[in-house]
Scaffold this motif. Structure first.
Motif, mmCIF file in Angstrom:
data_model
loop_
_atom_site.group_PDB
_atom_site.id
_atom_site.type_symbol
_atom_site.label_atom_id
_atom_site.label_comp_id
_atom_site.label_asym_id
_atom_site.label_seq_id
_atom_site.Cartn_x
_atom_site.Cartn_y
_atom_site.Cartn_z
ATOM 1 N N GLY A 168 0.818 -1.214 0.000
ATOM 2 C CA GLY A 168 0.000 0.000 0.000
ATOM 3 C C GLY A 168 0.847 1.258 0.000
ATOM 4 O O GLY A 168 0.552 2.222 -0.713
ATOM 5 N N VAL A 169 1.914 1.253 0.784
ATOM 6 C CA VAL A 169 2.830 2.399 0.825
ATOM 7 C C VAL A 169 3.508 2.578 -0.529
ATOM 8 O O VAL A 169 3.657 3.708 -1.024
ATOM 9 C CB VAL A 169 3.883 2.211 1.940
ATOM 10 N N ILE A 170 3.901 1.470 -1.153
ATOM 11 C CA ILE A 170 4.539 1.534 -2.478
ATOM 12 C C ILE A 170 3.577 2.135 -3.506
ATOM 13 O O ILE A 170 3.965 2.982 -4.321
ATOM 14 C CB ILE A 170 5.007 0.130 -2.936
ATOM 15 N N VAL A 171 2.319 1.698 -3.471
ATOM 16 C CA VAL A 171 1.315 2.231 -4.402
ATOM 17 C C VAL A 171 1.118 3.731 -4.174
ATOM 18 O O VAL A 171 1.086 4.521 -5.126
ATOM 19 C CB VAL A 171 -0.035 1.489 -4.240
ATOM 20 N N PHE A 172 1.019 4.134 -2.905
ATOM 21 C CA PHE A 172 0.879 5.563 -2.577
ATOM 22 C C PHE A 172 2.059 6.371 -3.120
ATOM 23 O O PHE A 172 1.886 7.407 -3.767
ATOM 24 C CB PHE A 172 0.806 5.745 -1.055
ATOM 25 N N LEU A 173 3.275 5.887 -2.847
ATOM 26 C CA LEU A 173 4.465 6.621 -3.263
ATOM 27 C C LEU A 173 4.595 6.680 -4.776
ATOM 28 O O LEU A 173 4.841 7.757 -5.346
ATOM 29 C CB LEU A 173 5.711 5.979 -2.651
ATOM 30 N N TYR A 174 4.415 5.539 -5.440
ATOM 31 C CA TYR A 174 4.605 5.491 -6.885
ATOM 32 C C TYR A 174 3.619 6.397 -7.613
ATOM 33 O O TYR A 174 3.989 7.263 -8.400
ATOM 34 C CB TYR A 174 4.486 4.063 -7.418
ATOM 35 N N PHE A 175 2.308 6.186 -7.339
ATOM 36 C CA PHE A 175 1.298 6.951 -8.066
ATOM 37 C C PHE A 175 1.234 8.398 -7.573
ATOM 38 O O PHE A 175 0.908 9.297 -8.357
ATOM 39 C CB PHE A 175 -0.066 6.267 -7.940
ATOM 40 N N GLY A 176 1.537 8.616 -6.288
ATOM 41 C CA GLY A 176 1.551 9.986 -5.761
ATOM 42 C C GLY A 176 2.647 10.805 -6.420
ATOM 43 O O GLY A 176 2.416 11.943 -6.860
ATOM 44 N N ILE A 177 3.836 10.244 -6.499
ATOM 45 C CA ILE A 177 4.966 10.949 -7.127
ATOM 46 C C ILE A 177 4.716 11.145 -8.602
ATOM 47 O O ILE A 177 4.989 12.215 -9.180
ATOM 48 C CB ILE A 177 6.284 10.185 -6.890
ATOM 49 N N THR A 178 4.152 10.109 -9.262
ATOM 50 C CA THR A 178 3.828 10.201 -10.689
ATOM 51 C C THR A 178 2.825 11.322 -10.956
ATOM 52 O O THR A 178 2.956 12.087 -11.914
ATOM 53 C CB THR A 178 3.245 8.861 -11.207
#
Length: 275
Positions: free
Chosen positions: A261-271
């Protein structure tokens, strides 16, 4: 042939994540960012349905004797118990079936976003850890599917209904719900597999009606390949999970969900910020 390799990878991921309580939606969402098929969006929508069908067929094959109320190898009493089990499955499916039929398109349009997937991954990851800690040392009240009462079935059904929210994980939600009311891990897991049969077949039928079967020869090949890979990997994943829970709890899946969940937040948030 590059699409064929991608399809194999998608089938492997679906076969593993459909049955382990870690959310197939979350994994496919991430995977689709890096391995987009070149067949178009409508095809991918249909492809997701077909690989789910491959996964559910694995349950039917593994449990065919147990699920078959007409088996000549069963006594009359065993046949009646099998029918009663199917009635319990139908009752458990009612909440998700009603809400899914009424609000499926609305749920997809409103809730199918990366931040919803990330949030539900983390929330249910925490729930797994909390529930396992709460139940630690307690003897389960239910150790057989036959012991599940109608109120218990409806509670489990409500949790399965919550899995309509992307990223929740259908198996994860129903297992959490079952554990909360004192169902043993083995019964919670097995009953979750059985609940998946009508729910996933029904969802697949709706998508088939929506998208139809107008595909090229190559696309048909890719669909069959994905379904076959998903089926084989699902068989392995189901047998692994059944063996794993004999001596372990579900907390490891909770930790995994939180990290994902943290990875998804970071990846799509940064994108999104860089877009």
């Amino acid at each position: 042939m590059l699409d064929a390799l991608k399809v194999i990878i998608f089938g492997i991921v679906e076969g593993i994540t459909e049955w382990l309580p870690i959310s197939s939606t979350g994994h496919l969402l991430l995977l689709n960012e890096f391995l987009t098929l070149s067949q178009g969006e409508d095809f991918f929508e249909m492809f997701e349905v077909v690989i789910q069908l491959g996964a559910i067929l694995a349950v039917v094959v593994i449990y065919f004797h147990k699920l078959n109320p007409f088996s000549p190898k069963k006594t009359q009493k065993q046949k009646m118990m099998t029918i009663q089990m199917w009635i319990k499955v139908i009752i458990g499916c009612l909440p998700a079936a009603v809400v899914g039929l009424l609000f499926n398109d609305l749920i997809d349009s409103v809730l199918y976003h990366w931040y919803v997937v990330a949030a539900t991954l983390i929330i249910y990851g925490i729930l797994f850890i909390v529930v396992e800690n709460y139940q630690k040392g307690k003897e389960p009240a239910v150790t057989k599917i036959s012991q599940l009462t109608v109120p218990m079935l409806l509670i489990i059904g409500v949790f399965q209904m919550l899995a309509l929210i992307p990223g929740t994980s259908r198996s994860g939600a129903t297992i959490v719900g079952a554990l909360l009311i004192g169902v043993s891990r083995s019964v919670a897991t097995e009953f979750t597999f059985f609940l998946a049969i009508p729910v996933m077949f029904g969802a697949s039928a709706l998508k088939l009606i929506k998208y139809g079967l107008n595909f090229t020869g190559m696309q048909v090949f890719l669909l069959i390949l994905g379904m076959a890979v998903s089926f084989v990997v699902s068989v392995i994943a189901i047998k692994f999970l059944l063996k794993y829970i004999k001596n372990h709890d579900f907390k490891v899946f909770g930790y995994y969900r939180i990290v994902l969940g943290v990875i998804v937040f970071l990846y799509f948030g940064i994108t999104a910020l860089l877009a």
